[in-house]
Design a protein around this motif. Structure first.
Motif, PDB file in Angstrom:
ATOM      1  N   UNK A   4      17.947  38.070  -0.523  1.00  0.00           N
ATOM      2  CA  UNK A   4      18.549  38.441  -1.798  1.00  0.00           C
ATOM      3  C   UNK A   4      18.592  37.236  -2.731  1.00  0.00           C
ATOM      4  N   UNK A   5      18.925  37.506  -3.984  1.00  0.00           N
ATOM      5  CA  UNK A   5      19.072  36.435  -4.971  1.00  0.00           C
ATOM      6  C   UNK A   5      20.093  35.405  -4.484  1.00  0.00           C
ATOM      7  N   UNK A   6      21.166  35.888  -3.841  1.00  0.00           N
ATOM      8  CA  UNK A   6      22.218  35.008  -3.345  1.00  0.00           C
ATOM      9  C   UNK A   6      21.679  34.038  -2.296  1.00  0.00           C
ATOM     10  N   UNK A   7      20.756  34.508  -1.449  1.00  0.00           N
ATOM     11  CA  UNK A   7      20.179  33.645  -0.425  1.00  0.00           C
ATOM     12  C   UNK A   7      19.378  32.509  -1.043  1.00  0.00           C
ATOM     13  N   UNK A   8      18.619  32.826  -2.102  1.00  0.00           N
ATOM     14  CA  UNK A   8      17.839  31.801  -2.799  1.00  0.00           C
ATOM     15  C   UNK A   8      18.769  30.780  -3.431  1.00  0.00           C
ATOM     16  N   UNK A  16      23.763  31.906  -8.647  1.00  0.00           N
ATOM     17  CA  UNK A  16      22.919  33.099  -8.700  1.00  0.00           C
ATOM     18  C   UNK A  16      22.343  33.269 -10.103  1.00  0.00           C
ATOM     19  N   UNK A  17      23.138  32.956 -11.123  1.00  0.00           N
ATOM     20  CA  UNK A  17      22.681  33.081 -12.514  1.00  0.00           C
ATOM     21  C   UNK A  17      21.475  32.174 -12.770  1.00  0.00           C
ATOM     22  N   UNK A  18      21.495  30.962 -12.212  1.00  0.00           N
ATOM     23  CA  UNK A  18      20.372  30.039 -12.407  1.00  0.00           C
ATOM     24  C   UNK A  18      19.102  30.588 -11.758  1.00  0.00           C
ATOM     25  N   UNK A  19      19.244  31.139 -10.553  1.00  0.00           N
ATOM     26  CA  UNK A  19      18.068  31.744  -9.906  1.00  0.00           C
ATOM     27  C   UNK A  19      17.534  32.888 -10.761  1.00  0.00           C
ATOM     28  N   UNK A  36      13.516  23.204  -7.635  1.00  0.00           N
ATOM     29  CA  UNK A  36      14.265  23.507  -6.412  1.00  0.00           C
ATOM     30  C   UNK A  36      14.337  25.007  -6.166  1.00  0.00           C
ATOM     31  N   UNK A  37      14.553  25.767  -7.233  1.00  0.00           N
ATOM     32  CA  UNK A  37      14.635  27.222  -7.103  1.00  0.00           C
ATOM     33  C   UNK A  37      13.284  27.793  -6.665  1.00  0.00           C
TER      34      UNK A  37
END
Length: 337
Positions: A4-8, A16-19, A36-37
Motif C-alpha cells: 500500500x501507499x503507507x508501506x512505501x 503518505x502525502x509525499x508518496x 528515496x520514494x
C-alpha cells in the motif's frame, strides 16, 4: 502481497502525502526525497490502485479511439501506437469502428455511452466542425483531414506537401505519364482532395500537364479498389509509366493488376503509395511511400488529451502538424533502369 501507499511511505521515511505527490507527478517534491520514494516504490514493486484513483477523480480510466475502418492497415497500426502511449497514463483504450457514417460518428463523439469514457481520439469522415461544436463538450482530439481549425485539438500531417513531394519523386526519376489512383468527390473525401491537390502541384513543378485521363477514382481505399482502378487505366489506353496511389492498400492492389497485365514494376510502371504500412515493406517489389510518423501522431494525440483532462479545458483548440518522410523503395526506379 500487494503493498500500500503507507508501506512505501514507511520504507522511504516520508509521509503518505509525499508518496502520493511523487506517484501523481507533482513537481514540488525535493529531488532527494523523490529519489528515496522512487527507490522504495521499486523495492516494494508498488503499483498504484488506478481504479480507486480514477473513482476519486470521477473518471473511468478509459479513453476511446474512433476510426472509420480497422480493415485499413494505417488505422490498425495507429491504434497500436495509441494503446502504447495511453498505457503510460494508466489508461485502457476502447477502439470503435465508425464506418465513416454520421450516426455512428455522432455516437462516438458523444462519448460512446454515458460515463463509459473520459475522452476521445477521433478520426471523423462524416461529421463537420459545426456538427462537433454542437455536441456535448467531452475532451477530444481530432485526427485526419475532415475537420481542421474546429472545436478540438487537431493532429495532422501536410497532405498537400507530401503528395507533391512523392509526385516530384516520380517525375525526378524520368517518369512523364504519372497517374493518380484514389480521387473522391464526396464530402468525406477530404484526404483525397488534398492529395490530389498535391499531385497536381507536383506535376506542375515538373512541367508536366495535368491529364484527367490519368486520374482514377476509388470509392474506397482498399486493395480491390486499387486493382480495379489500375485495370481501368490500363484498359483505357492511357499508358501511365508511373502511378501515385493515395494510400498503400490502393498501391498493393495496383501492383497485383499490373502483374496480371504482364507489366513490370518498376521497369514499365513505377508505383508509389502513402502511409508506410508494414505490408508495403514485404510486397514484391517493396513499396515506395510517404511515411507519416504514426508513433508521433499517436503520442501527441494522447498527450493533448491528457492535457485537456488534467488542465484547462477552456483553452483554444490547437492545430499541430507532425512530420512525414518520403521513403523510396524497389517500386520506383529511373525509367532507364
Amino acid at each position: 502481497m500487494r503493498h500500500r501507499l503507507k508501506d512505501v511511505a514507511e520504507r522511504a521515511g516520508v509521509s503518505v502525502k509525499t508518496v502520493s505527490n511523487v506517484v501523481n507527478g507533482y513537481l514540488h517534491v525535493k529531488p532527494d526525497t523523490r529519489a528515496r520514494v522512487e527507490e522504495a516504490i521499486a523495492e516494494l514493486n508498488y503499483r498504484p490502485n488506478l481504479s480507486a484513483r480514477n473513482l476519486r477523480k470521477g473518471r473511468t480510466g478509459v479513453i476511446a479511439l474512433a476510426v472509420p475502418e480497422l480493415d485499413i492497415p494505417y488505422f490498425a497500426e495507429l491504434a497500436r501506437h495509441v494503446v502504447v502511449a495511453a498505457a503510460e497514463h494508466g489508461w485502457t483504450v476502447l477502439i470503435d469502428q465508425t464506418g465513416g457514417g454520421p450516426e455512428q460518428e455522432r455516437v462516438a463523439a458523444s462519448g460512446i455511452a454515458d460515463h463509459m469514457i473520459d475522452g476521445l481520439i477521433f478520426s471523423p469522415l462524416a461529421l463537420t466542425a459545426d456538427d462537433l461544436a454542437g455536441l456535448d463538450g467531452m475532451p477530444m482530439v481530432l485526427l485526419g483531414e475532415r475537420v481542421d481549425h474546429g472545436p478540438a485539438d487537431h493532429v495532422v500531417i501536410d497532405n498537400v506537401a507530401a503528395a507533391r513531394e512523392i509526385t516530384g519523386h516520380l517525375a525526378g526519376l524520368g517518369r512523364r505519364r504519372i497517374a493518380a489512383i484514389g480521387s473522391q468527390r464526396t464530402p468525406e473525401g477530404a484526404s483525397a482532395r488534398l492529395r490530389l491537390e498535391g499531385y497536381a502541384a507536383g506535376l506542375a513543378d515538373a512541367g508536366i500537364a495535368y491529364d484527367d485521363r490519368l486520374v482514377a477514382p476509388a470509392p474506397a481505399w482498399h486493395r480491390a479498389d486499387g486493382a480495379a482502378a489500375m485495370r481501368q487505366l490500363i484498359d483505357s489506353g492511357a499508358r501511365p509509366d508511373a502511378v501515385f496511389c493515395f494510400n498503400d492498400t490502393l498501391a498493393l492492389g495496383a501492383l497485383r493488376a499490373l502483374h496480371e497485365a504482364g507489366l513490370r514494376v518498376p521497369e514499365d510502371v513505377a508505383v508509389a503509395g502513402f502511409d508506410d504500412i508494414e505490408d508495403g515493406r514485404f510486397s514484391i517489389p517493396t513499396l515506395s511511400t510517404i511515411a507519416p510518423d504514426k508513433e508521433r501522431i499517436a503520442r501527441l494525440a494522447v498527450e493533448l488529451l491528457a492535457g485537456r483532462l488534467n488542465g484547462d479545458r477552456a483553452a483554444p483548440p490547437r492545430e499541430l502538424q507532425v512530420p512525414y518522410q518520403l521513403t523510396p523503395r524497389e517500386s520506383t526506379r529511373p525509367a532507364t533502369a
